[in-house]
Design a protein around this motif. Structure first.
Motif, PDB file in Angstrom:
ATOM      1  N   MET A  15       0.856  -1.166   0.000  1.00 48.83           N
ATOM      2  CA  MET A  15       0.000   0.000   0.000  1.00 48.83           C
ATOM      3  C   MET A  15       0.900   1.226   0.000  1.00 48.83           C
ATOM      4  SD  MET A  15      -2.878   1.092   2.808  1.00 48.83           S
ATOM      5  CE  MET A  15      -2.294   0.414   4.308  1.00 48.83           C
ATOM      6  N   PRO A  16       0.805   2.093  -1.026  1.00 45.34           N
ATOM      7  CA  PRO A  16       1.655   3.278  -1.079  1.00 45.34           C
ATOM      8  C   PRO A  16       1.154   4.390  -0.157  1.00 45.34           C
ATOM      9  CG  PRO A  16       0.263   3.202  -3.019  1.00 45.34           C
ATOM     10  CD  PRO A  16      -0.014   1.954  -2.228  1.00 45.34           C
ATOM     11  N   VAL A  17       1.771   4.482   0.995  1.00 42.68           N
ATOM     12  CA  VAL A  17       1.416   5.512   1.967  1.00 42.68           C
ATOM     13  C   VAL A  17       2.414   6.650   1.804  1.00 42.68           C
ATOM     14  CG1 VAL A  17       1.223   6.064   4.414  1.00 42.68           C
ATOM     15  CG2 VAL A  17       0.424   3.846   3.569  1.00 42.68           C
ATOM     16  N   TYR A  18       1.897   7.844   1.588  1.00 41.82           N
ATOM     17  CA  TYR A  18       2.733   9.021   1.427  1.00 41.82           C
ATOM     18  C   TYR A  18       2.751   9.802   2.734  1.00 41.82           C
ATOM     19  CZ  TYR A  18       2.292   7.671  -3.394  1.00 41.82           C
ATOM     20  OH  TYR A  18       2.312   6.945  -4.554  1.00 41.82           O
ATOM     21  N   VAL A  19       3.945  10.134   3.184  1.00 39.14           N
ATOM     22  CA  VAL A  19       4.102  10.864   4.437  1.00 39.14           C
ATOM     23  C   VAL A  19       4.273  12.343   4.113  1.00 39.14           C
ATOM     24  CG1 VAL A  19       5.511  11.140   6.504  1.00 39.14           C
ATOM     25  CG2 VAL A  19       5.101   8.848   5.562  1.00 39.14           C
ATOM     26  N   GLU A  20       3.556  13.176   4.845  1.00 43.03           N
ATOM     27  CA  GLU A  20       3.607  14.608   4.592  1.00 43.03           C
ATOM     28  C   GLU A  20       3.457  15.386   5.891  1.00 43.03           C
ATOM     29  OE1 GLU A  20      -0.802  15.904   3.398  1.00 43.03           O
ATOM     30  OE2 GLU A  20      -0.080  14.171   2.230  1.00 43.03           O
ATOM     31  N   SER A  21       3.972  16.599   5.872  1.00 46.26           N
ATOM     32  CA  SER A  21       3.714  17.533   6.964  1.00 46.26           C
ATOM     33  C   SER A  21       2.323  18.107   6.727  1.00 46.26           C
ATOM     34  CB  SER A  21       4.730  18.666   6.970  1.00 46.26           C
ATOM     35  OG  SER A  21       5.980  18.200   7.373  1.00 46.26           O
ATOM     36  N   VAL A  22       1.541  18.182   7.778  1.00 41.81           N
ATOM     37  CA  VAL A  22       0.182  18.723   7.660  1.00 41.81           C
ATOM     38  C   VAL A  22       0.202  20.132   8.244  1.00 41.81           C
ATOM     39  CG1 VAL A  22      -2.240  18.424   8.269  1.00 41.81           C
ATOM     40  CG2 VAL A  22      -0.789  16.408   7.882  1.00 41.81           C
ATOM     41  N   THR A  23       0.065  21.110   7.370  1.00 45.54           N
ATOM     42  CA  THR A  23       0.084  22.503   7.810  1.00 45.54           C
ATOM     43  C   THR A  23      -1.224  23.224   7.496  1.00 45.54           C
ATOM     44  OG1 THR A  23       1.160  23.155   5.748  1.00 45.54           O
ATOM     45  CG2 THR A  23       2.597  22.717   7.641  1.00 45.54           C
ATOM     46  N   GLN A  24      -1.849  22.873   6.408  1.00 43.33           N
ATOM     47  CA  GLN A  24      -3.114  23.473   5.985  1.00 43.33           C
ATOM     48  C   GLN A  24      -4.115  22.346   5.733  1.00 43.33           C
ATOM     49  OE1 GLN A  24      -3.717  26.843   5.730  1.00 43.33           O
ATOM     50  NE2 GLN A  24      -1.667  27.146   6.535  1.00 43.33           N
ATOM     51  N   PRO A  25      -4.634  21.736   6.796  1.00 45.76           N
ATOM     52  CA  PRO A  25      -5.519  20.589   6.602  1.00 45.76           C
ATOM     53  C   PRO A  25      -6.868  20.980   6.006  1.00 45.76           C
ATOM     54  CG  PRO A  25      -5.492  21.223   8.900  1.00 45.76           C
ATOM     55  CD  PRO A  25      -4.460  22.076   8.205  1.00 45.76           C
ATOM     56  N   SER A  26      -7.345  20.106   5.134  1.00 45.39           N
ATOM     57  CA  SER A  26      -8.689  20.282   4.582  1.00 45.39           C
ATOM     58  C   SER A  26      -9.699  19.846   5.642  1.00 45.39           C
ATOM     59  CB  SER A  26      -8.846  19.405   3.338  1.00 45.39           C
ATOM     60  OG  SER A  26      -8.869  18.031   3.716  1.00 45.39           O
ATOM     61  N   PRO A  27     -10.971  20.152   5.440  1.00 42.63           N
ATOM     62  CA  PRO A  27     -11.983  19.649   6.379  1.00 42.63           C
ATOM     63  C   PRO A  27     -11.947  18.118   6.503  1.00 42.63           C
ATOM     64  CG  PRO A  27     -12.919  21.391   5.044  1.00 42.63           C
ATOM     65  CD  PRO A  27     -11.569  21.088   4.467  1.00 42.63           C
ATOM     66  N   GLN A  28     -11.695  17.418   5.381  1.00 47.87           N
ATOM     67  CA  GLN A  28     -11.602  15.957   5.433  1.00 47.87           C
ATOM     68  C   GLN A  28     -10.383  15.524   6.242  1.00 47.87           C
ATOM     69  OE1 GLN A  28     -13.836  13.460   4.206  1.00 47.87           O
ATOM     70  NE2 GLN A  28     -12.535  12.421   5.708  1.00 47.87           N
ATOM     71  N   ASP A  29      -9.254  16.237   6.090  1.00 48.42           N
ATOM     72  CA  ASP A  29      -8.062  15.925   6.881  1.00 48.42           C
ATOM     73  C   ASP A  29      -8.354  16.056   8.376  1.00 48.42           C
ATOM     74  OD1 ASP A  29      -6.628  15.540   4.531  1.00 48.42           O
ATOM     75  OD2 ASP A  29      -5.581  17.468   4.645  1.00 48.42           O
ATOM     76  N   LEU A  30      -9.063  17.111   8.755  1.00 48.83           N
ATOM     77  CA  LEU A  30      -9.391  17.307  10.171  1.00 48.83           C
ATOM     78  C   LEU A  30     -10.281  16.179  10.690  1.00 48.83           C
ATOM     79  CD1 LEU A  30      -9.939  21.168  10.210  1.00 48.83           C
ATOM     80  CD2 LEU A  30      -8.016  19.896  11.182  1.00 48.83           C
ATOM     81  N   THR A  31     -11.215  15.742   9.865  1.00 49.26           N
ATOM     82  CA  THR A  31     -12.058  14.606  10.241  1.00 49.26           C
ATOM     83  C   THR A  31     -11.216  13.348  10.403  1.00 49.26           C
ATOM     84  OG1 THR A  31     -13.978  15.539   9.131  1.00 49.26           O
ATOM     85  CG2 THR A  31     -14.002  13.155   9.504  1.00 49.26           C
ATOM     86  N   ASP A  32     -10.299  13.115   9.453  1.00 50.10           N
ATOM     87  CA  ASP A  32      -9.421  11.942   9.520  1.00 50.10           C
ATOM     88  C   ASP A  32      -8.535  11.980  10.763  1.00 50.10           C
ATOM     89  OD1 ASP A  32     -10.491  11.013   7.124  1.00 50.10           O
ATOM     90  OD2 ASP A  32      -8.787  11.717   5.912  1.00 50.10           O
ATOM     91  N   LEU A  33      -7.978  13.143  11.074  1.00 45.99           N
ATOM     92  CA  LEU A  33      -7.137  13.271  12.267  1.00 45.99           C
ATOM     93  C   LEU A  33      -7.928  12.984  13.537  1.00 45.99           C
ATOM     94  CD1 LEU A  33      -5.112  16.436  11.222  1.00 45.99           C
ATOM     95  CD2 LEU A  33      -4.161  14.135  11.584  1.00 45.99           C
ATOM     96  N   ALA A  34      -9.149  13.480  13.591  1.00 45.39           N
ATOM     97  CA  ALA A  34     -10.001  13.205  14.756  1.00 45.39           C
ATOM     98  C   ALA A  34     -10.248  11.708  14.895  1.00 45.39           C
ATOM     99  CB  ALA A  34     -11.322  13.966  14.641  1.00 45.39           C
TER     100      ALA A  34
END
Length: 132
Positions: A1-20
């Motif tokens: 599974m290709p998982v890409y690692v990134e710094s999260v600085t400007q999360p989208s609404p979906q990113d915030l949901t995923d983080l929660a």
């Protein structure tokens, strides 16, 4: 599974949901010293230390990576329960090791003192363990 690692600085609404969702699955001890998952996410976004593993436009795991002058510290590594055992945490760890090495900095794990899970991860990865 290709998982890409990134710094999260400007999360989208979906990113915030995923983080929660990621930190909702975290054991209570993993949130230390933060009062809640929301407080951890807010603090990490504020200081720029949040990194995450992304697959198919969704965040599956996250951690805090503090880039210090002497060493880098990885803490609060958590993967969504439904995604565990698929290499997401390992990918986050490997990428932080690569980035720290490229920067010429040692990488250390940081966790609350006395937790067996953190000690086991430190032993498996041969990384020093610091207390939070």
């Amino acid at each position: 599974m290709p998982v890409y690692v990134e710094s999260v600085t400007q999360p989208s609404p979906q990113d915030l949901t995923d983080l929660a969702k990621i930190y909702a699955d975290a054991p209570e001890w993993l949130l230390t010293p933060y009062a809640s998952a929301e407080a951890l996410i807010e603090a990490a976004l504020a200081d720029g230390s949040l990194i995450a593993g992304r697959f198919n436009d969704r965040l599956l795991g996250a951690a805090l990576l503090r880039r210090g002058d002497e060493a880098w510290r990885l803490s609060h590594l958590c993967v969504r329960k439904v995604t565990r055992k698929r290499g997401v945490g390992r990918r986050l760890l490997e990428e932080t090791q690569r980035l720290a090495s490229e920067a010429g900095k040692p990488l250390r794990l940081a966790a609350p003192a006395g937790h067996l899970e953190a000690s086991a991860l430190a032993a498996r990865t041969h990384l020093p363990l610091d207390s939070l």
